[in-house]
Design a protein around this motif. Structure first.
Motif, PDB file in Angstrom:
ATOM      1  N   HIS A  44       0.848  -1.233   0.170  1.00 52.58           N
ATOM      2  CA  HIS A  44      -0.052  -0.027   0.131  1.00 52.58           C
ATOM      3  C   HIS A  44       0.985   1.144   0.042  1.00 52.58           C
ATOM      4  CE1 HIS A  44      -3.326  -2.532   1.883  1.00 52.58           C
ATOM      5  NE2 HIS A  44      -3.308  -2.660   0.922  1.00 52.58           N
ATOM      6  N   ASN A  45       0.681   1.978  -0.899  1.00 50.10           N
ATOM      7  CA  ASN A  45       1.664   3.399  -1.088  1.00 50.10           C
ATOM      8  C   ASN A  45       1.114   4.320  -0.300  1.00 50.10           C
ATOM      9  OD1 ASN A  45       2.825   5.631  -2.209  1.00 50.10           O
ATOM     10  ND2 ASN A  45       2.925   4.735  -4.306  1.00 50.10           N
ATOM     11  N   PRO A  46       1.850   4.960   0.721  1.00 47.04           N
ATOM     12  CA  PRO A  46       1.408   6.011   1.474  1.00 47.04           C
ATOM     13  C   PRO A  46       0.889   7.106   0.702  1.00 47.04           C
ATOM     14  CG  PRO A  46       3.584   4.841   2.210  1.00 47.04           C
ATOM     15  CD  PRO A  46       3.297   4.413   0.980  1.00 47.04           C
ATOM     16  N   ILE A  98      -2.760  -3.794 -10.830  1.00 44.80           N
ATOM     17  CA  ILE A  98      -1.981  -4.771  -9.767  1.00 44.80           C
ATOM     18  C   ILE A  98      -0.740  -5.414 -10.587  1.00 44.80           C
ATOM     19  CG2 ILE A  98      -2.642  -7.216  -8.879  1.00 44.80           C
ATOM     20  CD1 ILE A  98      -5.592  -6.823  -8.911  1.00 44.80           C
ATOM     21  N   ILE A  99       0.232  -5.354  -9.637  1.00 41.62           N
ATOM     22  CA  ILE A  99       1.607  -5.744 -10.070  1.00 41.62           C
ATOM     23  C   ILE A  99       1.905  -6.735  -9.346  1.00 41.62           C
ATOM     24  CG2 ILE A  99       4.059  -4.849 -10.614  1.00 41.62           C
ATOM     25  CD1 ILE A  99       2.912  -2.033 -10.778  1.00 41.62           C
ATOM     26  N   ASN A 100       2.503  -7.801 -10.003  1.00 45.31           N
ATOM     27  CA  ASN A 100       3.340  -8.985  -9.331  1.00 45.31           C
ATOM     28  C   ASN A 100       2.325  -9.876  -8.452  1.00 45.31           C
ATOM     29  OD1 ASN A 100       5.609  -8.327 -10.702  1.00 45.31           O
ATOM     30  ND2 ASN A 100       6.324  -6.892  -8.650  1.00 45.31           N
ATOM     31  N   TRP A 101       1.010  -9.847  -8.487  1.00 49.91           N
ATOM     32  CA  TRP A 101       0.075 -10.619  -7.807  1.00 49.91           C
ATOM     33  C   TRP A 101      -0.175 -11.937  -8.375  1.00 49.91           C
ATOM     34  CZ3 TRP A 101      -5.243  -9.670  -5.531  1.00 49.91           C
ATOM     35  CH2 TRP A 101      -5.270  -9.686  -4.130  1.00 49.91           C
ATOM     36  N   PRO A 102       0.276 -13.255  -7.453  1.00 47.33           N
ATOM     37  CA  PRO A 102       0.076 -14.319  -8.271  1.00 47.33           C
ATOM     38  C   PRO A 102      -1.444 -14.769  -8.531  1.00 47.33           C
ATOM     39  CG  PRO A 102       1.140 -14.530  -6.004  1.00 47.33           C
ATOM     40  CD  PRO A 102       0.888 -13.302  -6.197  1.00 47.33           C
ATOM     41  N   LEU A 103      -1.577 -15.637  -9.586  1.00 45.63           N
ATOM     42  CA  LEU A 103      -2.871 -15.752 -10.061  1.00 45.63           C
ATOM     43  C   LEU A 103      -3.924 -16.307  -8.855  1.00 45.63           C
ATOM     44  CD1 LEU A 103      -4.925 -16.085 -12.483  1.00 45.63           C
ATOM     45  CD2 LEU A 103      -3.914 -18.285 -13.038  1.00 45.63           C
ATOM     46  N   LYS A 104      -3.271 -17.152  -8.234  1.00 47.76           N
ATOM     47  CA  LYS A 104      -4.290 -17.691  -7.018  1.00 47.76           C
ATOM     48  C   LYS A 104      -4.879 -16.651  -6.164  1.00 47.76           C
ATOM     49  CE  LYS A 104      -3.920 -21.075  -3.094  1.00 47.76           C
ATOM     50  NZ  LYS A 104      -3.293 -22.105  -2.559  1.00 47.76           N
ATOM     51  N   ARG A 105      -3.979 -15.720  -5.729  1.00 49.80           N
ATOM     52  CA  ARG A 105      -4.312 -14.609  -4.938  1.00 49.80           C
ATOM     53  C   ARG A 105      -5.540 -13.686  -5.589  1.00 49.80           C
ATOM     54  NH1 ARG A 105      -1.001 -13.082  -0.737  1.00 49.80           N
ATOM     55  NH2 ARG A 105      -2.791 -11.736  -0.133  1.00 49.80           N
ATOM     56  N   ARG A 106      -5.155 -13.697  -7.073  1.00 46.07           N
ATOM     57  CA  ARG A 106      -6.083 -12.741  -7.626  1.00 46.07           C
ATOM     58  C   ARG A 106      -7.576 -13.338  -7.771  1.00 46.07           C
ATOM     59  NH1 ARG A 106      -3.656  -9.350 -12.455  1.00 46.07           N
ATOM     60  NH2 ARG A 106      -1.656  -8.961 -11.709  1.00 46.07           N
ATOM     61  N   ILE A 112      -6.254   2.457  -6.976  1.00 48.80           N
ATOM     62  CA  ILE A 112      -4.905   2.383  -6.569  1.00 48.80           C
ATOM     63  C   ILE A 112      -3.941   1.628  -7.329  1.00 48.80           C
ATOM     64  CG2 ILE A 112      -5.447   2.926  -4.183  1.00 48.80           C
ATOM     65  CD1 ILE A 112      -4.831  -0.132  -3.447  1.00 48.80           C
ATOM     66  N   ILE A 113      -2.679   1.710  -7.193  1.00 48.86           N
ATOM     67  CA  ILE A 113      -1.880   0.782  -7.734  1.00 48.86           C
ATOM     68  C   ILE A 113      -1.338  -0.152  -6.834  1.00 48.86           C
ATOM     69  CG2 ILE A 113       0.511   0.376  -8.928  1.00 48.86           C
ATOM     70  CD1 ILE A 113       0.021   3.218 -10.160  1.00 48.86           C
ATOM     71  N   PHE A 114      -1.546  -1.465  -6.864  1.00 49.85           N
ATOM     72  CA  PHE A 114      -1.172  -2.558  -5.888  1.00 49.85           C
ATOM     73  C   PHE A 114      -0.155  -3.246  -6.300  1.00 49.85           C
ATOM     74  CE2 PHE A 114      -1.515  -6.678  -3.867  1.00 49.85           C
ATOM     75  CZ  PHE A 114      -1.942  -6.621  -2.767  1.00 49.85           C
ATOM     76  N   LYS A 115       0.880  -3.067  -5.575  1.00 43.81           N
ATOM     77  CA  LYS A 115       2.195  -3.783  -6.058  1.00 43.81           C
ATOM     78  C   LYS A 115       2.659  -4.815  -5.007  1.00 43.81           C
ATOM     79  CE  LYS A 115       6.942  -2.909  -7.682  1.00 43.81           C
ATOM     80  NZ  LYS A 115       7.946  -2.008  -7.891  1.00 43.81           N
TER      81      LYS A 115
END
Length: 206
Positions: free
Chosen positions: A98-100, A128-136, A201-204
């Protein structure tokens, strides 16, 4: 000046909060926001809580609540929210996903009349950046369930990056102590008729 309480549950996040807290402090200073940072640490073996105590010696606005064992992220949030001394609360993760930099936008939306503002990973301008498929997949299914069964017209009830008024939170009766806490929070606030909005938001992922 504007005042906020920032609640961050942690477990083995020493390396992450070493970067996160200075970034949060920088955002508060640049935007002339008075803020307290509440760290709820579940006895992290890597010394996350101890590092937070050391950082408080520099910044003077960090409150560290050390618990004796891992009790669940939902219960950690509940404790942090109840301990907040300011009316506006920001909830975020301690893992740098989470970007402040979004904090002033959350605050602006609350000032404009929202009771709850959620940082969404699924709006048009979100990424969404670098999030595994399972989590998505798990996240998408959870949000679908909330929309279908609870009638919530939101895109992302599971994301923990959010802002709200403490007086709204005090009207909620959330049962969950684990990961469903965020979903239950949003669904109950919606059922009670509170004004909820989302920001992209951009979620990395870390």
């Amino acid at each position: 000046m504007k005042s906020i309480s920032i609640v961050i549950p942690t477990y083995n996040e020493r390396e992450n909060i070493e970067k996160l807290i200075p970034n949060v402090e920088g955002v508060l200073k640049r935007n002339e926001i008075i803020g307290e940072i509440i760290i709820i640490d579940d006895n992290s073996p890597d010394g996350t809580g101890k590092l937070a105590e050391e950082l408080n010696k520099k910044y003077k606005n960090i409150k560290v609540i050390e618990r004796k064992k891992k009790e669940g992220v939902g219960s950690a949030r509940r404790l942090g929210f109840s301990s907040a001394k300011y009316e506006i609360i920001i909830s975020m993760e301690g893992d740098n996903t989470h970007n402040p930099d979004y904090i002033p936008l959350f605050l602006k939306k609350i000032e404009d009349g929202a009771d709850l503002v959620i940082g969404s990973r699924y709006l048009r301008d979100s990424r969404i950046i670098n999030w595994p498929l399972k989590r998505r997949v798990i996240s998408k299914v959870s949000n679908f369930v909330a929309r279908f069964f609870a009638g919530v017209r939101l895109t992302d009830v599971t994301n923990g990056y959010r802002s709200f008024r403490k007086r709204m939170y005090e009207r909620l009766t959330i049962d969950s102590t684990g990961y469903p806490y965020n979903m239950e929070f949003a669904c109950e606030a919606n059922a009670l008729g509170f004004k909820i909005t989302e920001i992209p938001i951009i979620f990395k992922d870390r």
